[in-house]
Motif scaffolding. Structure first.
Motif, PDB file in Angstrom:
ATOM      1  N   GLU A 476       0.819  -1.212   0.000  1.00  0.00           N
ATOM      2  CA  GLU A 476       0.000   0.000   0.000  1.00  0.00           C
ATOM      3  C   GLU A 476       0.858   1.270   0.000  1.00  0.00           C
ATOM      4  OE1 GLU A 476      -3.078   0.017   2.944  1.00  0.00           O
ATOM      5  OE2 GLU A 476      -3.647  -2.046   2.498  1.00  0.00           O
ATOM      6  N   HIS A 477       2.139   1.112   0.285  1.00  0.00           N
ATOM      7  CA  HIS A 477       3.022   2.288   0.272  1.00  0.00           C
ATOM      8  C   HIS A 477       3.264   2.717  -1.179  1.00  0.00           C
ATOM      9  CE1 HIS A 477       6.477   4.891   0.838  1.00  0.00           C
ATOM     10  NE2 HIS A 477       6.199   4.910   2.148  1.00  0.00           N
ATOM     11  N   GLU A 513      11.070   5.588   7.653  1.00  0.00           N
ATOM     12  CA  GLU A 513       9.762   5.949   7.097  1.00  0.00           C
ATOM     13  C   GLU A 513       8.863   4.718   6.957  1.00  0.00           C
ATOM     14  OE1 GLU A 513      11.064   7.871   3.540  1.00  0.00           O
ATOM     15  OE2 GLU A 513      11.151   9.863   4.447  1.00  0.00           O
ATOM     16  N   LEU A 514       9.461   3.606   6.523  1.00  0.00           N
ATOM     17  CA  LEU A 514       8.685   2.367   6.393  1.00  0.00           C
ATOM     18  C   LEU A 514       8.234   1.853   7.757  1.00  0.00           C
ATOM     19  CD1 LEU A 514      10.495   0.320   3.594  1.00  0.00           C
ATOM     20  CD2 LEU A 514       8.320   1.539   3.458  1.00  0.00           C
ATOM     21  N   ASN A 515       9.087   2.022   8.740  1.00  0.00           N
ATOM     22  CA  ASN A 515       8.746   1.598  10.099  1.00  0.00           C
ATOM     23  C   ASN A 515       7.530   2.378  10.604  1.00  0.00           C
ATOM     24  OD1 ASN A 515       9.353   0.023  12.486  1.00  0.00           O
ATOM     25  ND2 ASN A 515       9.937   1.959  13.433  1.00  0.00           N
ATOM     26  N   LYS A 526       4.367  -7.567  14.670  1.00  0.00           N
ATOM     27  CA  LYS A 526       4.372  -7.941  13.253  1.00  0.00           C
ATOM     28  C   LYS A 526       5.233  -7.007  12.395  1.00  0.00           C
ATOM     29  CE  LYS A 526      -0.385  -9.707  13.406  1.00  0.00           C
ATOM     30  NZ  LYS A 526      -1.752  -9.506  12.886  1.00  0.00           N
ATOM     31  N   VAL A 527       5.555  -5.860  12.937  1.00  0.00           N
ATOM     32  CA  VAL A 527       6.295  -4.849  12.169  1.00  0.00           C
ATOM     33  C   VAL A 527       7.700  -5.369  11.844  1.00  0.00           C
ATOM     34  CG1 VAL A 527       7.309  -2.536  12.291  1.00  0.00           C
ATOM     35  CG2 VAL A 527       4.984  -2.926  13.132  1.00  0.00           C
ATOM     36  N   PRO A 528       8.127  -5.283  10.577  1.00  0.00           N
ATOM     37  CA  PRO A 528       9.484  -5.751  10.242  1.00  0.00           C
ATOM     38  C   PRO A 528      10.555  -5.068  11.097  1.00  0.00           C
ATOM     39  CG  PRO A 528       8.220  -5.361   8.248  1.00  0.00           C
ATOM     40  CD  PRO A 528       7.388  -4.848   9.384  1.00  0.00           C
ATOM     41  N   ARG A 529      11.496  -5.858  11.571  1.00  0.00           N
ATOM     42  CA  ARG A 529      12.623  -5.314  12.340  1.00  0.00           C
ATOM     43  C   ARG A 529      13.801  -4.991  11.422  1.00  0.00           C
ATOM     44  NH1 ARG A 529      11.960  -6.503  17.930  1.00  0.00           N
ATOM     45  NH2 ARG A 529       9.704  -6.605  18.234  1.00  0.00           N
ATOM     46  N   ILE A 530      13.821  -5.656  10.273  1.00  0.00           N
ATOM     47  CA  ILE A 530      14.931  -5.469   9.322  1.00  0.00           C
ATOM     48  C   ILE A 530      14.353  -5.184   7.942  1.00  0.00           C
ATOM     49  CG2 ILE A 530      17.033  -6.504   8.351  1.00  0.00           C
ATOM     50  CD1 ILE A 530      16.847  -8.600  10.670  1.00  0.00           C
TER      51      ILE A 530
END
Length: 559
Positions: A476-477, A513-515, A526-530
């Motif tokens: 969605e980004h 920004e993605l974080n 669930k948020v990506p760490r890498i």
């Protein structure tokens, strides 16, 4: 494969087959209130409640649900951390003849709306600080009523006065809900409603007690239909496995959340069934947990590897007396051998690995707790009345010892199916067998080993995380062209979430920004760490991204 070699490993104290009482789950609370009326059932941050108090509160809650129009078979959601309210709510829903829908308090609006819409829940019990989130999704679901409680409602003086200030400092929220219209206060309900037993007919075999949401890489989470029989069977098996535990005497550390099926069975149901005291903690904090163990002296401590690792890594662990702990069965993820050995040395108790899944209520296998028959790297042997086999991925035939295939299980704890998903049910339930999607093998002694997952599900810190859900958010980004998510090795969480990103031409976006973007739509775990930015991703001839090759790359990096 049909000779069940694991039965030869059983100690004489554990029977190969058990008897299951044909009654509804909530009847165990009725029985506990009769047998242990004034015995403490719950310790929560200094506050204690007896079995009788829990029983009466659950009946009051059930009567109020009936007043709101809840009928047999309706779904009622519980969105709470562990506390007295989560126990009262759970049994109150069952007394009313309804089906519990356990909901993670960390869910974002998007995740919550999906689950409420899918389950068709009519009522939700939640915390005051979660009320704004629940209110926003209400209009897009079938929820008719929100029942609100607060942590402070079950805290002793003066903690109950101080806690709202701490909560505001931590969350920035002060939520005031009035008991009017379709908003209701649990505290007021329990003050003004009578504890009248309800006579509702139950079908032990077929009536659902719980919709436990799980999922897979092929879609969004699915509601696992667990019957009263499923839950009673698994809790009875758990009791048989822990045969040295004494009815009415054990103290269970309730750190595993009840919205996780393992915490619900191994802490909540087992404790009510056996008259154990539960010491409940609403979230994991290493220092608080160590202090609680020293002070409350729990004897049973079901957990996940992340919890045990978190405690072992605390710099002051040696200062605490943890000797009360007798036994722990670790679930949710693989238990590293060094963690097991260190934890047993520190506590003097036993820590063994088990295996299960939401679809089996959840436990199917475990290592023996007190026998020295533990096998390094093994998930143990099947529980009583549980059959297990390894089937070929090519032709579906049973495989001999040592050969890798798909693990399938069969037993009274296996689900009825997926809620409103007959086709997906048929994919995993075949001829009485539940196909787990996990790849493994069995040795000649009947010990089972998991070597990989057929599914690409990530298990991080005991939480099940489904890559597609995260990928859909990333897509969605506006600057992302391609995205794929995979689990990569992590010394603390077992696995952690990594996102591989291909940006659109001339686009620039940072990891930060993605974080920020993903945190709007996904629960924190669930948020990506890498994040890794690439020019292209490996694909098949038809353009399907090869997640497995990325996972293999990571494994080579980590040795």
């Amino acid at each position: 494969m049909d000779n069940k070699p694991w039965l030869n490993q059983y100690p004489e104290e554990i029977p190969a087959t058990l008897t299951y009482e044909e009654k509804p789950v909530h009847s165990y609370l009725t029985e506990a209130a009769r047998l242990y009326s004034n015995k403490m059932a719950i310790h929560f941050m200094g506050k204690e409640l007896t079995f009788q108090e829990i029983y009466e509160s659950a009946l009051k809650f059930a009567n109020y649900l009936k007043k709101l129009g809840v009928e047999k078979g309706d779904r009622v959601a519980i969105m709470l951390p562990n506390g007295p309210q989560s126990v009262i709510g759970y049994f109150g829903v069952l007394y009313a003849g309804a089906i519990v829908v356990q909901t993670n308090p960390l869910y974002t609006e998007r995740e919550l709306e999906y689950q409420m819409d899918d389950s068709g829940a009519k009522v939700i019990l939640t915390l005051d600080i979660l009320f704004p989130r629940v209110s926003k999704v209400m209009k897009n679901t079938q929820i008719e009523h929100i029942i609100v409680t607060a942590i402070k409602d079950y805290l002793p003086f003066p903690k109950n006065l101080i806690y709202p200030f701490i909560q505001k400092k931590q969350t920035g929220l002060t939520v005031n809900v009035s008991h009017e219209g379709n908003h209701h206060l649990l505290k007021k309900i329990l003050t003004e409603t009578e504890a009248v037993p309800l006579n509702i007919d139950f079908d032990f075999e077929n009536d659902l007690a719980l919709l436990q949401y799980t999922g897979g890489t092929t879609g969004f989470p699915k509601g696992v239909m667990l019957t009263h029989k499923n839950l009673i069977a698994n809790a009875t098996m758990c009791d048989a496995w822990l045969y040295k535990a004494k009815k009415g005497e054990e103290i269970v550390l309730g750190l595993l959340p009840f919205f996780h099926v393992y915490g619900m069975t191994a802490v909540l149901l087992l404790s009510i069934m056996q008259g154990y005291k539960m010491v409940l903690l609403p979230k994991f904090d290493a220092e608080t947990t160590l202090k609680t163990i020293e002070k409350q002296r729990p004897t049973l401590f079901p957990g996940a590897p992340t919890i045990y690792i978190g405690l072992l890594n605390h710099p002051d662990i040696q200062k605490y007396d943890l000797s009360s702990i007798n036994s722990c069965i670790s679930g949710s993820a693989a238990l590293p051998v060094e963690v097991q050995q260190k934890f047993e040395k520190v506590t003097g108790g036993k820590l063994v690995e088990g295996y299960g899944l939401s679809e089996s209520s959840p436990v199917t296998h475990a290592n023996f707790v007190w026998e020295e028959k533990r096998v390094k790297g093994s998930i143990g042997v099947p529980w009583p009345d549980t059959d297990a086999a390894i089937f070929s991925m090519e032709d579906g035939t049973p495989l001999p010892y040592g050969e890798i295939g798909e693990l399938a299980v069969k037993g009274p704890q296996v689900m009825k199916g997926y809620w409103n998903r007959p086709e997906e049910t048929d994919q995993v339930l075949k001829n009485g067998w539940l196909y787990t999607g996990d790849l493994g093998y069995m040795d000649e002694n009947g010990y089972f080993y998991i070597v990989d997952r057929k599914k690409d599900m990530i298990i991080a810190g005991g939480y099940n995380i489904y890559p597609r859900e995260i990928e859909e958010v990333l897509y969605e980004h506006p600057d992302i062209q391609e995205a794929v998510v995979a689990g990569v090795p992590d010394p603390y969480r077992g696995e952690t979430v990594k996102a591989y990103i291909v940006l659109k031409e001339n686009a620039t976006v940072t990891k930060e920004e993605l974080n920020t973007f993903t945190r709007k739509y996904l629960a924190a775990y669930k948020v990506p760490r890498i994040y890794e930015f690439r020019k292209e991703l490996p694909k098949t001839a038809v353009g399907k991204i090869l997640r497995r090759s990325l996972i293999d790359e990571e494994r080579k990096k980590h040795g």
